[in-house]
Design a protein around this motif. Sequence first.
Motif, PDB file in Angstrom:
ATOM      1  N   HIS A  51     -33.408  20.239  21.675  1.00 51.38           N
ATOM      2  CA  HIS A  51     -32.101  19.680  21.317  1.00 51.38           C
ATOM      3  C   HIS A  51     -32.094  19.089  19.918  1.00 51.38           C
ATOM      4  CE1 HIS A  51     -31.759  19.517  25.807  1.00 51.38           C
ATOM      5  NE2 HIS A  51     -30.617  20.060  25.488  1.00 51.38           N
ATOM      6  N   ASP A  52     -33.151  19.327  19.156  1.00 50.16           N
ATOM      7  CA  ASP A  52     -33.298  18.653  17.870  1.00 50.16           C
ATOM      8  C   ASP A  52     -32.701  19.512  16.756  1.00 50.16           C
ATOM      9  OD1 ASP A  52     -34.277  17.490  15.495  1.00 50.16           O
ATOM     10  OD2 ASP A  52     -35.972  16.619  16.582  1.00 50.16           O
ATOM     11  N   PRO A  53     -31.665  19.011  16.079  1.00 49.76           N
ATOM     12  CA  PRO A  53     -31.019  19.836  15.047  1.00 49.76           C
ATOM     13  C   PRO A  53     -31.876  19.993  13.787  1.00 49.76           C
ATOM     14  CG  PRO A  53     -30.018  17.665  15.119  1.00 49.76           C
ATOM     15  CD  PRO A  53     -31.003  17.718  16.254  1.00 49.76           C
ATOM     16  N   ILE A  55     -34.672  21.417  14.009  1.00 47.97           N
ATOM     17  CA  ILE A  55     -35.499  22.569  14.360  1.00 47.97           C
ATOM     18  C   ILE A  55     -34.661  23.831  14.198  1.00 47.97           C
ATOM     19  CG2 ILE A  55     -36.872  23.635  16.188  1.00 47.97           C
ATOM     20  CD1 ILE A  55     -37.945  20.944  15.220  1.00 47.97           C
ATOM     21  N   PRO A  89     -26.834  27.893  13.909  1.00 48.07           N
ATOM     22  CA  PRO A  89     -25.396  27.712  13.694  1.00 48.07           C
ATOM     23  C   PRO A  89     -25.119  27.666  12.187  1.00 48.07           C
ATOM     24  CG  PRO A  89     -26.263  26.052  15.203  1.00 48.07           C
ATOM     25  CD  PRO A  89     -27.430  26.782  14.639  1.00 48.07           C
ATOM     26  N   PRO A  90     -23.940  28.049  11.712  1.00 49.43           N
ATOM     27  CA  PRO A  90     -22.799  28.470  12.532  1.00 49.43           C
ATOM     28  C   PRO A  90     -22.832  29.952  12.954  1.00 49.43           C
ATOM     29  CG  PRO A  90     -22.147  28.371  10.226  1.00 49.43           C
ATOM     30  CD  PRO A  90     -23.565  27.877  10.290  1.00 49.43           C
ATOM     31  N   ASP A  93     -23.605  30.357  16.630  1.00 44.28           N
ATOM     32  CA  ASP A  93     -22.532  29.916  17.529  1.00 44.28           C
ATOM     33  C   ASP A  93     -21.422  30.960  17.598  1.00 44.28           C
ATOM     34  OD1 ASP A  93     -24.080  27.689  17.618  1.00 44.28           O
ATOM     35  OD2 ASP A  93     -22.554  26.282  16.892  1.00 44.28           O
ATOM     36  N   ARG A  96     -22.748  34.120  19.517  1.00 47.42           N
ATOM     37  CA  ARG A  96     -22.958  33.843  20.931  1.00 47.42           C
ATOM     38  C   ARG A  96     -21.619  33.648  21.639  1.00 47.42           C
ATOM     39  NH1 ARG A  96     -27.515  30.838  24.403  1.00 47.42           N
ATOM     40  NH2 ARG A  96     -26.212  30.213  26.132  1.00 47.42           N
ATOM     41  N   ARG A  97     -20.711  32.935  20.962  1.00 42.80           N
ATOM     42  CA  ARG A  97     -19.384  32.701  21.530  1.00 42.80           C
ATOM     43  C   ARG A  97     -18.664  34.031  21.750  1.00 42.80           C
ATOM     44  NH1 ARG A  97     -18.154  28.528  17.855  1.00 42.80           N
ATOM     45  NH2 ARG A  97     -17.147  30.034  16.504  1.00 42.80           N
ATOM     46  N   GLY A 353     -30.677  23.533  25.423  1.00 47.56           N
ATOM     47  CA  GLY A 353     -30.041  23.461  24.106  1.00 47.56           C
ATOM     48  C   GLY A 353     -29.249  24.719  23.801  1.00 47.56           C
ATOM     49  N   ILE A 354     -28.948  24.929  22.543  1.00 52.56           N
ATOM     50  CA  ILE A 354     -28.000  26.005  22.196  1.00 52.56           C
ATOM     51  C   ILE A 354     -28.562  27.398  22.446  1.00 52.56           C
ATOM     52  CG2 ILE A 354     -26.783  24.613  20.472  1.00 52.56           C
ATOM     53  CD1 ILE A 354     -28.134  26.436  18.341  1.00 52.56           C
ATOM     54  N   SER A 356     -30.353  28.183  25.091  1.00 53.51           N
ATOM     55  CA  SER A 356     -30.726  28.351  26.499  1.00 53.51           C
ATOM     56  C   SER A 356     -30.241  29.716  26.964  1.00 53.51           C
ATOM     57  CB  SER A 356     -30.129  27.237  27.349  1.00 53.51           C
ATOM     58  OG  SER A 356     -28.742  27.396  27.424  1.00 53.51           O
TER      59      SER A 356
ATOM     60  N   GLN B 369     -23.213  18.015  11.749  1.00 49.08           N
ATOM     61  CA  GLN B 369     -23.300  19.442  12.048  1.00 49.08           C
ATOM     62  C   GLN B 369     -21.888  19.999  12.179  1.00 49.08           C
ATOM     63  OE1 GLN B 369     -26.678  18.485  15.196  1.00 49.08           O
ATOM     64  NE2 GLN B 369     -26.359  20.689  15.063  1.00 49.08           N
ATOM     65  N   ARG B 397     -24.314  20.459  23.408  1.00 49.31           N
ATOM     66  CA  ARG B 397     -25.731  20.674  23.691  1.00 49.31           C
ATOM     67  C   ARG B 397     -26.667  19.905  22.770  1.00 49.31           C
ATOM     68  NH1 ARG B 397     -26.898  25.344  26.995  1.00 49.31           N
ATOM     69  NH2 ARG B 397     -25.009  26.499  27.452  1.00 49.31           N
ATOM     70  N   TRP B 398     -26.133  19.413  21.656  1.00 50.64           N
ATOM     71  CA  TRP B 398     -26.990  18.646  20.746  1.00 50.64           C
ATOM     72  C   TRP B 398     -27.041  17.165  21.108  1.00 50.64           C
ATOM     73  CZ3 TRP B 398     -29.943  21.544  17.873  1.00 50.64           C
ATOM     74  CH2 TRP B 398     -29.494  22.788  17.423  1.00 50.64           C
ATOM     75  N   PRO B 400     -28.129  15.141  23.457  1.00 52.11           N
ATOM     76  CA  PRO B 400     -29.332  14.395  23.846  1.00 52.11           C
ATOM     77  C   PRO B 400     -30.135  13.902  22.638  1.00 52.11           C
ATOM     78  CG  PRO B 400     -29.124  16.354  25.202  1.00 52.11           C
ATOM     79  CD  PRO B 400     -28.035  16.446  24.151  1.00 52.11           C
ATOM     80  N   PHE B 401     -30.145  14.684  21.573  1.00 56.61           N
ATOM     81  CA  PHE B 401     -30.860  14.262  20.359  1.00 56.61           C
ATOM     82  C   PHE B 401     -30.223  12.999  19.777  1.00 56.61           C
ATOM     83  CE2 PHE B 401     -31.035  14.301  15.689  1.00 56.61           C
ATOM     84  CZ  PHE B 401     -32.407  14.246  15.498  1.00 56.61           C
ATOM     85  N   TYR B 402     -28.898  12.990  19.719  1.00 55.30           N
ATOM     86  CA  TYR B 402     -28.216  11.838  19.124  1.00 55.30           C
ATOM     87  C   TYR B 402     -28.309  10.615  20.034  1.00 55.30           C
ATOM     88  CZ  TYR B 402     -26.822  15.033  15.540  1.00 55.30           C
ATOM     89  OH  TYR B 402     -26.872  15.928  14.509  1.00 55.30           O
ATOM     90  N   THR B 418     -30.150  18.969   8.895  1.00 55.57           N
ATOM     91  CA  THR B 418     -29.991  19.566  10.222  1.00 55.57           C
ATOM     92  C   THR B 418     -29.515  20.996  10.052  1.00 55.57           C
ATOM     93  OG1 THR B 418     -27.690  18.897  10.336  1.00 55.57           O
ATOM     94  CG2 THR B 418     -29.285  17.386  11.309  1.00 55.57           C
ATOM     95  N   VAL B 419     -29.608  21.773  11.114  1.00 54.53           N
ATOM     96  CA  VAL B 419     -28.988  23.089  11.074  1.00 54.53           C
ATOM     97  C   VAL B 419     -27.481  22.871  10.927  1.00 54.53           C
ATOM     98  CG1 VAL B 419     -30.735  24.286  12.436  1.00 54.53           C
ATOM     99  CG2 VAL B 419     -28.834  23.184  13.606  1.00 54.53           C
ATOM    100  N   ASP B 420     -26.844  23.752  10.197  1.00 54.26           N
ATOM    101  CA  ASP B 420     -25.389  23.752  10.083  1.00 54.26           C
ATOM    102  C   ASP B 420     -24.807  22.479   9.474  1.00 54.26           C
ATOM    103  OD1 ASP B 420     -22.909  24.906  10.315  1.00 54.26           O
ATOM    104  OD2 ASP B 420     -22.641  24.430  12.438  1.00 54.26           O
ATOM    105  N   ARG B 422     -22.820  21.053   6.615  1.00 54.02           N
ATOM    106  CA  ARG B 422     -21.952  21.617   5.573  1.00 54.02           C
ATOM    107  C   ARG B 422     -21.804  20.628   4.432  1.00 54.02           C
ATOM    108  NH1 ARG B 422     -18.574  25.121   8.825  1.00 54.02           N
ATOM    109  NH2 ARG B 422     -19.854  25.564  10.644  1.00 54.02           N
TER     110      ARG B 422
END
Lengths: 411, 463
Positions: A51-53, A55, A89-90, A93, A96-97, A353-354, A356, B369, B397-398, B400-402, B418-420, B422
Amino acid sequence: MTQSLLHQILDHANRANPYPIYEQLRKTPVHHEDGGPYVISTYYEIRSLLHDPRISSDARNLASTARDPLAEPAREESALPPGFLRLDPPEHDRLRRMTNRPFGPPHSPHRVDGMRGELHDIVSGLIDGIGDPGRIDLVEQFSYPFPVTVICRLLGVPREDEARFHTWADTLAASLDPDPDADPTERGKGAHDARMQLGMYLAGLIEERRRNPGEDMLSQLATAKGEDGAMTTMELLSTAALLLIAGHETTVNLITNGMLTLLRHPDVLQRLREDPRLAVPIVEELLRFEPPVQLVPQRTTLADIEVRGVTIPKGASLWLVLASGNRDPQRFEDPDRFDPDRRDIQHLGLGSGIHSCFGAPLARLETQFALSELARRLENPRLLEDPPPYRQNAVLRGPRHLYVSCDGIRP
Amino acid sequence: MLGDGSLERLKREGRIVVVGASLAGLRAAETLRAEGFVGSLTMIGDEPHEPYDRPPLSKQVLLGRAAADRTALPRLRSVDATWRLGVPATGLDMAARRVRLADGDDVPYDRLLIATGVRARPWPREAEAELDGVFVLRTADDSAALARRLDAGPKRVLVIGAGFTGSEIASACRERGFPVTVAERGAAPLVGALGGVVGAVAAEMQREHGVDLRCGVMVTALEGDASGRVRAALLSDGSTVETDVVIVSLGATRNTGWLAGSGLGAGPRGIACDAGCRAFDIRGIVTDDIYAAGDVARCPHPLFGYQFLSLEHWGNAVTQARIAAHNMISESTDRIPHMEVPAFWSSQFGVNIKSVGVPSLGTEILISQGSLKDHRFLGVYGYQGRVIGAVAFDHARWLPFYQELIETTAPFPPSFPTVDRRSDGQRPIDADFPDPSVPTHGPTVTLGGYSPADRRMTFTPAH
């Protein structure tokens, strides 16, 4: 000198039972051998990193110095851009969406459930065709053809093409399972050719579906015009290839590991025979106990991050050993026991996480059908070889063959 | 209760009364039984229904996908209780340990749990509130009545107040294709909970889905026709909205009126309790036999400066109920505090909104993000240099980290990539919460008088 833990994980000699190595590994939750990946093996740390952004799943963020014995050979990506599994992402996302639109809720809540009848027919047909009950290779005769047939139906591959499709899928799956004895150049060429042919076949199918759309997923993906716009042909091809590979190689192993585990626990097999509803908790416990994806080797850090007192540098390669986290005694009581009556099975078998598992609802349903029907129809089944021969692959782990005999096959 | 056997006696033959037969009350009752309480248990509820779930009432029920009378909560175990449903509690005698009921009965207790929750704040002018076509939405009956009226096909729906409930109602009504006007006193929808930066996104979402959203205005009067049906609403900007359905969504008031004069520390902001859900009396002394849980409770939270927080969140009701139930039958050293990080979710205009922590305590926000423009983002709230809350629009889904950042009082703004991320999320900006010194819907309390003997509290109702 003892072999390093990393080598022990990759060593085929340990494939049948990697769990003692994972137990060793968990003594150092962040395991790092000089120049190699950072290996995370404990439940809570894996969960938190998923869940770590900070990563990333995008290989372009790997530092050039990060060495990883599981890094995919360049040729695999050469034909197509990465699927959303390997994107952040993006872009992730969005793709996948868009892929989810024809597959699951909220737009297609009944897609998977609507396949129940079809799944049942495919399973019945395969069991009917088993032949000699004295020596069944459950992999070849059942758990392999089942998911490929399902993915063909889902994507909308015409039945008359299924045989060709199976051949390409076989070759590609084999390329994910490097056999040390095979000639690597020869095998690489075979995989490349299969990929090219599959790609051209899918491109043709997509063209055809654009002109003449049906109810299948490929048609819907090819003609989608939602808020996210349309997928390019290249995006469509890599998405279709991702669904094909990720969707079936994992389910094959889940079903095979499932039967193997049930044959080793005849009491549970008997209970399943009497009550097919038990398939639901059995599959969940299987995903914890013998997950088909043992580890996620495709993550990297966007910054220096600290995990359990260890600073993992930016750009490092991470391995998240899901199968080890699933047997972490800090999280699960008596983790090495297969127990479908567990009240709390929040396993990592499908990731979290995203990223999964996209196909989770289908994989669950396929395996529930497969195991309960096998339990019902195979009379007095027993293992002919335990442990069975395993594939080479340390990431997608499962038996190459599962030889079983039984007294007969019930109608 | 110092190991003298009295606790064992309580668990064996004691009398526990739970006032409030909804989510918190039911989960508390289940916990009591699970933890070995075999004495008598009485569940008192003012509604005639067995405990039910509320989240579907403003979503699936209004969309016609679920029936309001079919949201009964699943029973996790048998509670073997005496149910007094449809009978409100009207008073509490703390000295005699009895709860008075509206039917004249009174029920003795050894331990009392108050889980009376909140009720919808009604339209302040009674005659207008009684017009046919004017609704509030809190209970299953409210939801059923509103759903029936929507099924009849309204000409236009007016929603007064654009908090979470009001926005969810507007979303459901638009999804069914009804013309909708939303009138909000603040600068944007959701502004009180999430601030103006995120509120602006909520406003865009409403307008893109065809809501006639009017912010910075108040409804000053509702007009009926000769037959007593609502016909129009007059707004503070001088405009008129012709409408046949009005839904008043002005938040909630705590159900503490029945405790007036009891000596319990209960008022318009709830029942003050310690972190273990034991209620305070008005002298600020903690009781040992009265507990509170759910929307009606106000507990100090160690993570948020020990501020007394009252939260109208589903998860909070469940956790507090379990903690209160555990503590009321435990030795003092075995009691557990309520330390859950607050979390809630909403679903509106096709977007999944979730938050953790307490965003409304924040002063700044960083879009870490995604992007506000896409209506898909993750916002981190900062307060005095630490992370205090986070909100996710289609990014749950993010979270839990926060949540972990909040739990570990991580510095704000977060310094890592972080990923994404902007370009518009590179630095924090003012989260733009309304000035707390400007009165909102809530009633105010002032103190008057000079000497301690004539000091008095004056209660100024809303509007």
